[in-house]
Design a protein around this motif. Structure first.
Motif, PDB file in Angstrom:
ATOM      1  N   THR A   1       0.860  -1.178   0.000  1.00  0.00           N
ATOM      2  CA  THR A   1       0.000   0.000   0.000  1.00  0.00           C
ATOM      3  C   THR A   1       0.897   1.229   0.000  1.00  0.00           C
ATOM      4  O   THR A   1       1.888   1.279   0.725  1.00  0.00           O
ATOM      5  CB  THR A   1      -0.925  -0.039   1.231  1.00  0.00           C
ATOM      6  OG1 THR A   1      -1.745  -1.206   1.115  1.00  0.00           O
ATOM      7  CG2 THR A   1      -1.825   1.187   1.289  1.00  0.00           C
ATOM      8  N   SER A   2       0.555   2.189  -0.835  1.00  0.00           N
ATOM      9  CA  SER A   2       1.410   3.365  -0.999  1.00  0.00           C
ATOM     10  C   SER A   2       0.554   4.558  -1.377  1.00  0.00           C
ATOM     11  O   SER A   2      -0.665   4.431  -1.587  1.00  0.00           O
ATOM     12  CB  SER A   2       2.424   3.091  -2.118  1.00  0.00           C
ATOM     13  OG  SER A   2       1.738   3.036  -3.375  1.00  0.00           O
ATOM     14  N   MET A   3       1.185   5.707  -1.480  1.00  0.00           N
ATOM     15  CA  MET A   3       0.449   6.914  -1.879  1.00  0.00           C
ATOM     16  C   MET A   3      -0.171   6.717  -3.263  1.00  0.00           C
ATOM     17  O   MET A   3      -1.243   7.259  -3.543  1.00  0.00           O
ATOM     18  CB  MET A   3       1.390   8.127  -1.876  1.00  0.00           C
ATOM     19  CG  MET A   3       1.820   8.557  -0.487  1.00  0.00           C
ATOM     20  SD  MET A   3       0.477   9.321   0.488  1.00  0.00           S
ATOM     21  CE  MET A   3       0.459  10.971  -0.242  1.00  0.00           C
TER      22      MET A   3
ATOM     23  N   THR B   1      -1.092   3.583  -4.724  1.00  0.00           N
ATOM     24  CA  THR B   1      -2.195   2.600  -4.704  1.00  0.00           C
ATOM     25  C   THR B   1      -3.402   3.137  -3.939  1.00  0.00           C
ATOM     26  O   THR B   1      -4.528   2.697  -4.176  1.00  0.00           O
ATOM     27  CB  THR B   1      -1.772   1.246  -4.068  1.00  0.00           C
ATOM     28  OG1 THR B   1      -1.456   1.445  -2.693  1.00  0.00           O
ATOM     29  CG2 THR B   1      -0.580   0.650  -4.792  1.00  0.00           C
ATOM     30  N   ALA B   2      -3.159   4.095  -3.028  1.00  0.00           N
ATOM     31  CA  ALA B   2      -4.271   4.658  -2.248  1.00  0.00           C
ATOM     32  C   ALA B   2      -4.985   5.787  -2.972  1.00  0.00           C
ATOM     33  O   ALA B   2      -5.978   6.315  -2.463  1.00  0.00           O
ATOM     34  CB  ALA B   2      -3.752   5.170  -0.904  1.00  0.00           C
TER      35      ALA B   2
ATOM     36  N   VAL C   1      -8.009   4.244  -7.084  1.00  0.00           N
ATOM     37  CA  VAL C   1      -9.298   4.529  -6.439  1.00  0.00           C
ATOM     38  C   VAL C   1     -10.065   5.568  -7.247  1.00  0.00           C
ATOM     39  O   VAL C   1     -11.252   5.396  -7.560  1.00  0.00           O
ATOM     40  CB  VAL C   1      -9.081   5.022  -4.992  1.00  0.00           C
ATOM     41  CG1 VAL C   1     -10.425   5.337  -4.334  1.00  0.00           C
ATOM     42  CG2 VAL C   1      -8.292   4.002  -4.181  1.00  0.00           C
TER      43      VAL C   1
ATOM     44  N   GLN D   1      -6.708  -5.483   0.100  1.00  0.00           N
ATOM     45  CA  GLN D   1      -6.418  -4.127  -0.381  1.00  0.00           C
ATOM     46  C   GLN D   1      -7.553  -3.600  -1.267  1.00  0.00           C
ATOM     47  O   GLN D   1      -8.012  -2.467  -1.089  1.00  0.00           O
ATOM     48  CB  GLN D   1      -5.097  -4.089  -1.162  1.00  0.00           C
ATOM     49  CG  GLN D   1      -4.669  -2.668  -1.485  1.00  0.00           C
ATOM     50  CD  GLN D   1      -3.370  -2.643  -2.283  1.00  0.00           C
ATOM     51  OE1 GLN D   1      -3.232  -3.285  -3.313  1.00  0.00           O
ATOM     52  NE2 GLN D   1      -2.413  -1.898  -1.775  1.00  0.00           N
TER      53      GLN D   1
ATOM     54  N   PHE E   1     -10.119  -0.441  -0.365  1.00  0.00           N
ATOM     55  CA  PHE E   1     -10.122   0.783  -1.176  1.00  0.00           C
ATOM     56  C   PHE E   1     -11.292   0.888  -2.149  1.00  0.00           C
ATOM     57  O   PHE E   1     -11.655   1.990  -2.541  1.00  0.00           O
ATOM     58  CB  PHE E   1      -8.806   0.918  -1.938  1.00  0.00           C
ATOM     59  CG  PHE E   1      -7.663   1.342  -1.065  1.00  0.00           C
ATOM     60  CD1 PHE E   1      -7.577   2.647  -0.624  1.00  0.00           C
ATOM     61  CD2 PHE E   1      -6.687   0.444  -0.669  1.00  0.00           C
ATOM     62  CE1 PHE E   1      -6.531   3.055   0.189  1.00  0.00           C
ATOM     63  CE2 PHE E   1      -5.635   0.832   0.146  1.00  0.00           C
ATOM     64  CZ  PHE E   1      -5.558   2.143   0.577  1.00  0.00           C
TER      65      PHE E   1
END
Lengths: 171, 171
Positions: A4-6, A8-9, A13, B131, B135
């Motif tokens: 999870t990273s900036m 993938t977040a 989305v 994940q 999300f």
């Protein structure tokens, strides 16, 4: 193994939810056509007189994603003129936003957590670290306008279910 | 240096937004009192006849956060009876949800990205990796009910601004 990273977040989305939003708007357009009502009765509708109409909700949802990502990643984003008013034009704006998001590499977002981001809030400005900015400002703002668009259509009798909002683009 | 993880992307976000939601509900209650209207006119209001009323929107927002975190972390969550109907009771439900969230350690969430999560969707069930579940299911669902709560109050003339939703608990 997934991490999870900036990136993938944020980008996946926004992409997922903007595609669903486009699907929701298509249902709004189809509803107007089937009922032979002027589509602008929906696109100009406000839930309260001093709230923004549907078309502006869509533009702001798009810009929340685009400008949020641009500020954190430093990847310059195109500026749009906010002239979209019809369902077709609004779907076009979503597509242009998706095009920009697809151009931003993960490397431009990952590791930015502590970067200081200064952004406009009304006539003033505010500074936050990128991680707080993404999770407590950009995302809530993006969802605010996405859900309010759905709520306006739903309030006007468009046949939508939560599945359209959550996964409509996959149908 | 801050990092982004399944924990930082979930619990602090839910905590922040649930506290803001509690603030938004307090404004709804104050509005009803000032105008001498029955608060249940607000808590039972639906934006459309087959949408859920405000009280249910709040309960589902709380459960989206609680059950999403419980499924991913494996930290057992209390089951609530869904009997809350008044603004005070709904604020109490938010507090109980916050109490649970505070009990979940980062270690129970971090590194869970690839864990398979099976969850109910209506009468059926669905399986996603944690994940994607967080999300593209839990978060959008959480925001859906949080924003719709706000939209119901706003539609009924409660004096709210986006800042109440974004940062109301910090005022």
């Amino acid at each position: 193994m997934a991490t999870t990273s900036m990136y993938t977040a944020s980008i996946p989305v926004f992409q997922h939810m903007l595609k669903n939003l486009s699907h929701v708007l298509a249902k709004g357009a189809a509803h107007a056509e089937a009922r032979k009502v002027d589509p602008s009765a929906l696109t100009t509708f406000r839930l309260f007189p001093d709230m923004l109409p549907l078309a502006r909700q869509v533009l702001i949802a798009c810009d929340a994603a685009k400008n949020g990502v641009a500020r954190v990643s430093g990847v310059e984003a195109p500026k749009f003129e906010d002239q979209e008013t019809t369902f077709e034009e609004l779907k076009g704006r979503i597509q242009k936003t998706l095009d920009y998001l697809a151009s931003v590499p993960a490397s431009a977002l990952d590791g930015t957590e502590d970067k200081e981001i200064t952004f406009p809030v009304g006539p003033a400005s505010r500074t936050m670290k990128a991680q707080a900015y993404l999770f407590t400002w950009v995302m809530p703002n993006f969802y605010f306008h996405t859900v309010t668009t759905y709520d306006i259509l739903r309030h006007n009798g468009v046949e939508l279910g939560k599945r359209d909002y959550l996964a409509g683009s996959q149908q």
